[in-house]
Enzyme design. Sequence first.
Site, PDB file in Angstrom:
ATOM      1  N   ARG A  49     -74.444 -22.290  -8.371  1.00  0.00           N
ATOM      2  CA  ARG A  49     -74.924 -24.039  -8.524  1.00  0.00           C
ATOM      3  C   ARG A  49     -74.383 -24.782  -7.565  1.00  0.00           C
ATOM      4  O   ARG A  49     -74.919 -25.698  -7.022  1.00  0.00           O
ATOM      5  CB  ARG A  49     -74.569 -24.363 -10.044  1.00  0.00           C
ATOM      6  CG  ARG A  49     -75.602 -23.959 -10.936  1.00  0.00           C
ATOM      7  CD  ARG A  49     -75.447 -24.391 -12.234  1.00  0.00           C
ATOM      8  NE  ARG A  49     -76.662 -24.165 -13.175  1.00  0.00           N
ATOM      9  CZ  ARG A  49     -76.519 -24.172 -14.610  1.00  0.00           C
ATOM     10  NH1 ARG A  49     -75.268 -24.407 -15.491  1.00  0.00           N
ATOM     11  NH2 ARG A  49     -77.476 -23.974 -15.136  1.00  0.00           N
ATOM     12  N   LYS A  69     -81.576 -16.761 -28.124  1.00  0.00           N
ATOM     13  CA  LYS A  69     -82.481 -17.657 -29.059  1.00  0.00           C
ATOM     14  C   LYS A  69     -83.708 -17.764 -29.087  1.00  0.00           C
ATOM     15  O   LYS A  69     -84.250 -18.259 -28.145  1.00  0.00           O
ATOM     16  CB  LYS A  69     -81.711 -19.034 -29.051  1.00  0.00           C
ATOM     17  CG  LYS A  69     -80.312 -19.214 -30.080  1.00  0.00           C
ATOM     18  CD  LYS A  69     -79.724 -20.392 -30.191  1.00  0.00           C
ATOM     19  CE  LYS A  69     -80.061 -20.906 -31.475  1.00  0.00           C
ATOM     20  NZ  LYS A  69     -79.956 -22.256 -31.875  1.00  0.00           N
ATOM     21  N   GLY A 129     -79.682 -20.168 -16.689  1.00  0.00           N
ATOM     22  CA  GLY A 129     -78.344 -19.890 -16.371  1.00  0.00           C
ATOM     23  C   GLY A 129     -77.855 -18.721 -16.280  1.00  0.00           C
ATOM     24  O   GLY A 129     -77.437 -17.972 -15.494  1.00  0.00           O
ATOM     25  N   GLY A 176     -82.438 -25.131 -19.268  1.00  0.00           N
ATOM     26  CA  GLY A 176     -83.076 -26.004 -20.170  1.00  0.00           C
ATOM     27  C   GLY A 176     -84.081 -26.910 -19.690  1.00  0.00           C
ATOM     28  O   GLY A 176     -85.347 -27.116 -20.091  1.00  0.00           O
TER      29      GLY A 176
HETATM   30  P1  ADP Z   1     -80.455 -18.162 -20.190  1.00  0.00           P
HETATM   31  O1  ADP Z   1     -79.431 -18.859 -19.882  1.00  0.00           O
HETATM   32  O2  ADP Z   1     -81.239 -17.453 -18.875  1.00  0.00           O
HETATM   33  O3  ADP Z   1     -81.841 -19.171 -20.530  1.00  0.00           O
HETATM   34  P2  ADP Z   1     -80.076 -17.231 -22.726  1.00  0.00           P
HETATM   35  O4  ADP Z   1     -78.954 -18.373 -22.758  1.00  0.00           O
HETATM   36  O5  ADP Z   1     -81.089 -17.657 -23.627  1.00  0.00           O
HETATM   37  O6  ADP Z   1     -80.283 -16.880 -21.391  1.00  0.00           O
HETATM   38  O7  ADP Z   1     -79.332 -15.910 -23.426  1.00  0.00           O
HETATM   39  C1  ADP Z   1     -78.358 -15.197 -22.477  1.00  0.00           C
HETATM   40  C2  ADP Z   1     -77.763 -14.312 -23.473  1.00  0.00           C
HETATM   41  O8  ADP Z   1     -78.335 -13.667 -24.176  1.00  0.00           O
HETATM   42  C3  ADP Z   1     -76.703 -13.250 -22.622  1.00  0.00           C
HETATM   43  O9  ADP Z   1     -75.305 -13.878 -22.936  1.00  0.00           O
HETATM   44  C4  ADP Z   1     -76.842 -12.179 -23.239  1.00  0.00           C
HETATM   45  O10 ADP Z   1     -75.810 -11.288 -23.876  1.00  0.00           O
HETATM   46  C5  ADP Z   1     -77.638 -12.408 -24.694  1.00  0.00           C
HETATM   47  N1  ADP Z   1     -78.467 -11.491 -25.167  1.00  0.00           N
HETATM   48  C6  ADP Z   1     -79.309 -10.723 -24.740  1.00  0.00           C
HETATM   49  N2  ADP Z   1     -79.990  -9.584 -25.517  1.00  0.00           N
HETATM   50  C7  ADP Z   1     -79.323  -9.678 -26.604  1.00  0.00           C
HETATM   51  C8  ADP Z   1     -79.240  -9.197 -27.624  1.00  0.00           C
HETATM   52  N3  ADP Z   1     -79.941  -8.086 -28.060  1.00  0.00           N
HETATM   53  N4  ADP Z   1     -78.112  -9.584 -28.875  1.00  0.00           N
HETATM   54  C9  ADP Z   1     -77.443 -10.485 -28.598  1.00  0.00           C
HETATM   55  N5  ADP Z   1     -77.462 -11.107 -27.628  1.00  0.00           N
HETATM   56  C10 ADP Z   1     -78.225 -10.990 -26.352  1.00  0.00           C
HETATM   57 MG    MG Z   2     -77.845 -19.540 -21.176  1.00  0.00          MG
END
Ligand code: ADP
Ligand code: MG
Length: 401
Positions: A40, A205, A358, A382
């Site tokens: 970033r 989520k 992120g 987001g």
């Molecule tokens: P981004 O920041 O790219 O939008 P998120 O914040 O939604 O992504 O999710 C990222 C996190 O999701 C990572 O820290 C990863 O460890 C977690 N994750 C991915 N798959 C699983 C899973 N099956 N169970 C628990 N956590 C998970």
């Molecule tokens: Mg994230």
Amino acid sequence: MTDFNGLAPEFLQSVRGKRVLVRSDLNVPLDGTRITDDGRIRASVPTIKALADAGARVVVTAHLGRPKGEPDPAYSLAPVAARLGDLLGAPVAFAGDTVGASAQETVAALADGQVALLENVRFNPGETSKDDAERGAFADQLAALADAFVSDGFGVVHRKQASVYDVAQRLPHAMGGLVAAEVAVLRRLTVDPERPYVVVLGGSKVSDKLGVIDNLLGKADKLLIGGGMVFTFLKADGHEVGKSLLEEDQLDTVRAYRARAEELGVEIVLPTDIVVADSFGDQASARVVAADAIPADSLGLDIGPESGAAFAAALADARTVFWNGPMGVFEQPAFAEGTRAVAEALTKVDGLSVVGGGDSAAAVRTLGFDEAAFGHISTGGGASLEYLEGKELPGITVLED
Ligand code: ADP
Ligand code: MG
């Protein structure tokens, strides 16, 4: 005319000798005071440099983490000031507060072409206040430090916060090059995308990403689901998911999406195999099971190798791809292969490939991929999701007046 890959030229020509407040997104992951991923900061450099080269006195404001509206040394931007200086190749003066005596002195001492960074803007309760007057009062203080404002923190443009929204109402303003570039790419994902258009969603989520699924169902040709949200989909299909992440209250919504996807002829691809473990992060017990046979005492932490290959195949002929959310707990090698397979497939896409989020962007870098192999790596999780949900982003709208 606006140059979409940079600041508007007429704005740049007007900044010599002026104090320009730049809202950047410098919210990098830290291990103590060590920056573990400076993506970033690097993404913020071109706008800051363009302003400095044009003779502005550049005052950068940014946040780090989620401090509670008061100074907290754990969230100091001091390490970021040092790294920003390295990347700019010029020292960055660091103010020990955001709008106080230190900020005022630091800004007053700037010569044309010099850069200062103010301490974490979220050390001030006014920054994120829901009370318009409190936010406005803080924005007044920020605005008093500058003659013009540049909004370049794409990661925060979906927030109605003082340094993003209110300050733009108080100063002559311009969209920064990073925000302009991000918006231009996101527009290509929503207006007349080249087909086939494949969306890959993962992460932790489901509820965060449902709005995106909702909006993109009508636009994408295929939707690949990985990460923690898989289990809500599998459960909705009647399978047991053991101790895996599950959002029970989203089961009906997920079922409704399945039905709508069928109506629209959009293919939702779920993993057929899953890497499970006995407990969260227990790499020693990692093993591959069928997606419809997850043992009750285990939890799914990545998509399996068969699914990784299937996802890669589904991406092979795509002309437009949007990927948000890791396929597994990529932070640990035993659960990183699904994310690696998807990232690898994106590097081979003949067309536009966009990585948003992120953690997804960090995954691409920590797994050792060359960023240049991707069409675009968005700095805002987001913000890009809200844009793709079709929501209005206050930090963008405010710049249009
Ligand atoms: P981004 O920041 O790219 O939008 P998120 O914040 O939604 O992504 O999710 C990222 C996190 O999701 C990572 O820290 C990863 O460890 C977690 N994750 C991915 N798959 C699983 C899973 N099956 N169970 C628990 N956590 C998970
Ligand atoms: Mg994230």
